[in-house]
Design a protein around this motif. Structure first.
Motif, PDB file in Angstrom:
ATOM      1  N   THR A  86       0.834  -1.209   0.000  1.00 57.05           N
ATOM      2  CA  THR A  86       0.000   0.000   0.000  1.00 57.05           C
ATOM      3  C   THR A  86       0.866   1.255   0.000  1.00 57.05           C
ATOM      4  N   GLY A  87       1.887   1.281   0.858  1.00 54.64           N
ATOM      5  CA  GLY A  87       2.756   2.439   0.926  1.00 54.64           C
ATOM      6  C   GLY A  87       3.667   2.592  -0.270  1.00 54.64           C
ATOM      7  N   ALA A  88       4.050   1.472  -0.878  1.00 55.66           N
ATOM      8  CA  ALA A  88       4.999   1.519  -1.993  1.00 55.66           C
ATOM      9  C   ALA A  88       4.332   1.828  -3.325  1.00 55.66           C
ATOM     10  N   TRP A  89       3.047   1.445  -3.471  1.00 53.56           N
ATOM     11  CA  TRP A  89       2.432   1.597  -4.797  1.00 53.56           C
ATOM     12  C   TRP A  89       0.958   1.982  -4.765  1.00 53.56           C
ATOM     13  N   LEU A  90       0.156   1.269  -3.984  1.00 49.35           N
ATOM     14  CA  LEU A  90      -1.285   1.494  -4.050  1.00 49.35           C
ATOM     15  C   LEU A  90      -1.673   2.882  -3.551  1.00 49.35           C
ATOM     16  N   LEU A  91      -1.075   3.328  -2.458  1.00 49.78           N
ATOM     17  CA  LEU A  91      -1.431   4.620  -1.866  1.00 49.78           C
ATOM     18  C   LEU A  91      -0.169   5.234  -1.243  1.00 49.78           C
ATOM     19  N   PRO A  92       0.756   5.742  -2.079  1.00 48.18           N
ATOM     20  CA  PRO A  92       2.057   6.226  -1.590  1.00 48.18           C
ATOM     21  C   PRO A  92       1.964   7.283  -0.503  1.00 48.18           C
ATOM     22  N   LEU A  96       4.295   6.435   5.396  1.00 47.61           N
ATOM     23  CA  LEU A  96       4.744   6.555   6.782  1.00 47.61           C
ATOM     24  C   LEU A  96       3.782   5.861   7.732  1.00 47.61           C
ATOM     25  N   LYS A  97       2.496   6.128   7.591  1.00 45.15           N
ATOM     26  CA  LYS A  97       1.487   5.572   8.493  1.00 45.15           C
ATOM     27  C   LYS A  97       1.412   4.048   8.404  1.00 45.15           C
ATOM     28  N   VAL A  98       1.291   3.515   7.188  1.00 47.55           N
ATOM     29  CA  VAL A  98       1.074   2.068   7.053  1.00 47.55           C
ATOM     30  C   VAL A  98       2.305   1.280   7.470  1.00 47.55           C
ATOM     31  N   CYS A  99       3.480   1.786   7.183  1.00 40.78           N
ATOM     32  CA  CYS A  99       4.689   1.042   7.527  1.00 40.78           C
ATOM     33  C   CYS A  99       4.949   1.048   9.027  1.00 40.78           C
ATOM     34  N   GLN A 100       4.646   2.151   9.694  1.00 39.80           N
ATOM     35  CA  GLN A 100       4.813   2.156  11.142  1.00 39.80           C
ATOM     36  C   GLN A 100       3.792   1.247  11.815  1.00 39.80           C
ATOM     37  N   ASP A 101       2.590   1.177  11.262  1.00 39.58           N
ATOM     38  CA  ASP A 101       1.608   0.208  11.770  1.00 39.58           C
ATOM     39  C   ASP A 101       2.121  -1.221  11.587  1.00 39.58           C
ATOM     40  N   ALA A 102       2.731  -1.464  10.422  1.00 39.98           N
ATOM     41  CA  ALA A 102       3.176  -2.817  10.097  1.00 39.98           C
ATOM     42  C   ALA A 102       4.403  -3.237  10.891  1.00 39.98           C
ATOM     43  N   ALA A 103       5.157  -2.283  11.431  1.00 43.50           N
ATOM     44  CA  ALA A 103       6.357  -2.626  12.189  1.00 43.50           C
ATOM     45  C   ALA A 103       6.008  -3.510  13.390  1.00 43.50           C
ATOM     46  N   ILE A 104       4.895  -3.193  14.046  1.00 48.75           N
ATOM     47  CA  ILE A 104       4.465  -3.997  15.191  1.00 48.75           C
ATOM     48  C   ILE A 104       4.087  -5.402  14.742  1.00 48.75           C
ATOM     49  N   SER A 163       9.840   0.450  10.996  1.00 45.77           N
ATOM     50  CA  SER A 163       9.689   1.515  11.990  1.00 45.77           C
ATOM     51  C   SER A 163      10.411   2.790  11.575  1.00 45.77           C
ATOM     52  N   GLY A 164      11.389   2.652  10.668  1.00 46.26           N
ATOM     53  CA  GLY A 164      12.132   3.830  10.233  1.00 46.26           C
ATOM     54  C   GLY A 164      11.750   4.349   8.865  1.00 46.26           C
ATOM     55  N   VAL A 165      10.730   3.751   8.232  1.00 40.79           N
ATOM     56  CA  VAL A 165      10.328   4.186   6.892  1.00 40.79           C
ATOM     57  C   VAL A 165       9.730   5.590   6.941  1.00 40.79           C
ATOM     58  N   ARG A 166      10.211   6.453   6.054  1.00 41.41           N
ATOM     59  CA  ARG A 166       9.685   7.817   5.947  1.00 41.41           C
ATOM     60  C   ARG A 166       9.274   8.164   4.518  1.00 41.41           C
ATOM     61  N   THR A 167       9.696   7.334   3.562  1.00 43.76           N
ATOM     62  CA  THR A 167       9.454   7.640   2.156  1.00 43.76           C
ATOM     63  C   THR A 167       8.904   6.425   1.424  1.00 43.76           C
ATOM     64  N   VAL A 168       8.437   6.663   0.206  1.00 46.48           N
ATOM     65  CA  VAL A 168       7.956   5.576  -0.643  1.00 46.48           C
ATOM     66  C   VAL A 168       9.091   4.605  -0.953  1.00 46.48           C
ATOM     67  N   ARG A 169      10.300   5.137  -1.157  1.00 46.81           N
ATOM     68  CA  ARG A 169      11.442   4.266  -1.420  1.00 46.81           C
ATOM     69  C   ARG A 169      11.671   3.312  -0.249  1.00 46.81           C
ATOM     70  N   GLY A 170      11.527   3.805   0.962  1.00 44.81           N
ATOM     71  CA  GLY A 170      11.672   2.945   2.131  1.00 44.81           C
ATOM     72  C   GLY A 170      10.610   1.855   2.162  1.00 44.81           C
ATOM     73  N   LEU A 175       9.015  -3.813   1.262  1.00 45.91           N
ATOM     74  CA  LEU A 175       8.261  -4.788   0.473  1.00 45.91           C
ATOM     75  C   LEU A 175       9.183  -5.873  -0.064  1.00 45.91           C
ATOM     76  N   GLY A 176      10.353  -5.477  -0.553  1.00 43.22           N
ATOM     77  CA  GLY A 176      11.307  -6.466  -1.049  1.00 43.22           C
ATOM     78  C   GLY A 176      11.793  -7.390   0.046  1.00 43.22           C
ATOM     79  N   LEU A 177      12.059  -6.836   1.228  1.00 42.40           N
ATOM     80  CA  LEU A 177      12.512  -7.654   2.356  1.00 42.40           C
ATOM     81  C   LEU A 177      11.413  -8.611   2.810  1.00 42.40           C
ATOM     82  N   THR A 178      10.169  -8.145   2.746  1.00 44.73           N
ATOM     83  CA  THR A 178       9.034  -9.012   3.091  1.00 44.73           C
ATOM     84  C   THR A 178       8.967 -10.201   2.141  1.00 44.73           C
TER      85      THR A 178
END
Length: 340
Positions: A86-92, A96-104, A163-170, A175-178
């Motif tokens: 979602t953060g990387a492509w569907l809704l850039p 920040l929000k979706v990746c910090q949620d996903a960190a947990i 937890s440290g993602v701030r950008t679409v690139r992050g 996503l690749g690591l997942t």
């Protein structure tokens, strides 16, 4: 206040309702997945059994913990993948929000993998948990244990990255690591038993693609349902879902044919679908897949056009139903991986 701006109190109320709906959906999906997994394991002959008299064994609780931890890990992996997608492509804009949620949730994935590692070790060795320390060296040499150890390491790193993602690139890096973290357990399943066989290599490669597509489909839908508020993101997901459906259908059929031994005789494949527990679960997955394809068609035909009119209710209702069915299918897939 313009007509496109919402009263803060109304916006807050809507956000609270979406959050509550997401929690209810997670609970409902979890219940569906667990029930389907247990029923499928019992019905297809993959359920754990008590150790013969005179043998200690791992015990039924730990034996059931193996598929249980696998189900939790798979659910967490899907959530994390969906958030990163979602953060990387569907809704850039939500990166920040979706990746910090996903960190947990990535942390949950790591913990479930640790539990699965320990439970798998004692079950494979056939020893009580209290004796695991005495056999640590042997357990460390097991392929399944090594694969899960790699997942634990990768998911721990993934939690930090998210937890440290701030950008679409992050988000794209996450996503690749997942995707990499999904692979190790797939290399120890049914398709990896005989690595010298071209059919085993084909089955393993097909399974990896199958899991990638299913994870993107389910996780992507959860992401747009949780975070998207416009049709553009849903349209992007719809295109992705079509590709995922094609990949899932083709790889699922190929993998089933290889495992059921039907590549030489089509009739033998059909027979084994109804005469073996494994075949019955494959057939059940095929039925569930057909139902999901139908729901996807309904989305394109009915609910997507309504989004343009500012009425997302129909889409959300159908998507919630679709996610519950998807969760049940994940439970079925876990049972399939544990069925002879």
């Amino acid at each position: 206040m313009s007509k496109n701006e919402k009263d803060p109190q109304v916006a807050g109320s809507e956000a609270h309702a979406r959050s509550r709906g997401a929690r209810l959906l997670v609970v409902g999906g979890g219940i569906a997945a667990v029930v389907v997994m247990v029923v499928a394991l019992v019905a297809a002959g993959g359920a754990p059994e008590r150790a013969p008299d005179g043998l200690l064994g791992a015990g039924l609780p730990l034996s059931w913990a193996v598929p249980g931890f696998r189900l939790v890990a798979d659910g967490a992996a899907i959530w994390v993948a969906g958030a990163a997608l979602t953060g990387a492509w569907l809704l850039p804009a939500t990166a920040l929000k979706v990746c910090q949620d996903a960190a947990i949730v990535a942390g949950v994935w790591a913990v479930a993998s640790i539990g699965g590692l320990v439970a798998s070790a004692v079950v494979i060795l056939g020893i009580p948990l209290s004796h695991l320390g005495e056999h640590a060296a042997i357990a460390g040499g097991l392929t399944q244990v090594r694969a899960l150890a790699v997942v634990v390491a990768l998911t721990a790193v993934l939690a930090v990255v998210l937890s440290g993602v701030r950008t679409v690139r992050g988000a794209r890096v996450a996503l690749g690591l997942t995707a990499v973290a999904l692979i190790p357990p797939l290399l120890t399943g049914h398709g990896a038993i005989e690595r010298t066989s071209i059919w085993s290599v084909t089955a393993t490669a097909s399974l990896v693609l199958h899991v990638f597509a299913a994870t993107a489909w389910i996780g992507g839908l959860a992401g747009v349902l949780r975070y998207a508020r416009d049709r553009a993101a849903v349209e992007r997901f719809s295109t992705l879902a079509l590709g995922c459906a094609i990949a899932i259908g083709s790889t699922g059929l190929l993998t089933a044919e290889i495992h059921l031994g039907g590549r030489a005789d089509g009739w033998a494949l059909i027979t084994q679908w109804v005469t073996t527990g494994y075949g019955a679960l494959v057939f059940a997955k095929a039925v569930a897949f057909a139902a999901l394809v139908y729901i996807g068609w309904r989305h394109r035909r009915s609910t997507l056009p309504r989004l343009s009119t500012g009425n997302p209710a129909a889409f959300r209702r159908l998507a919630a139903t679709e996610l519950i069915l998807m969760a049940a299918t994940v439970g079925l897939a876990v049972a399939l991986s544990r069925t002879p």
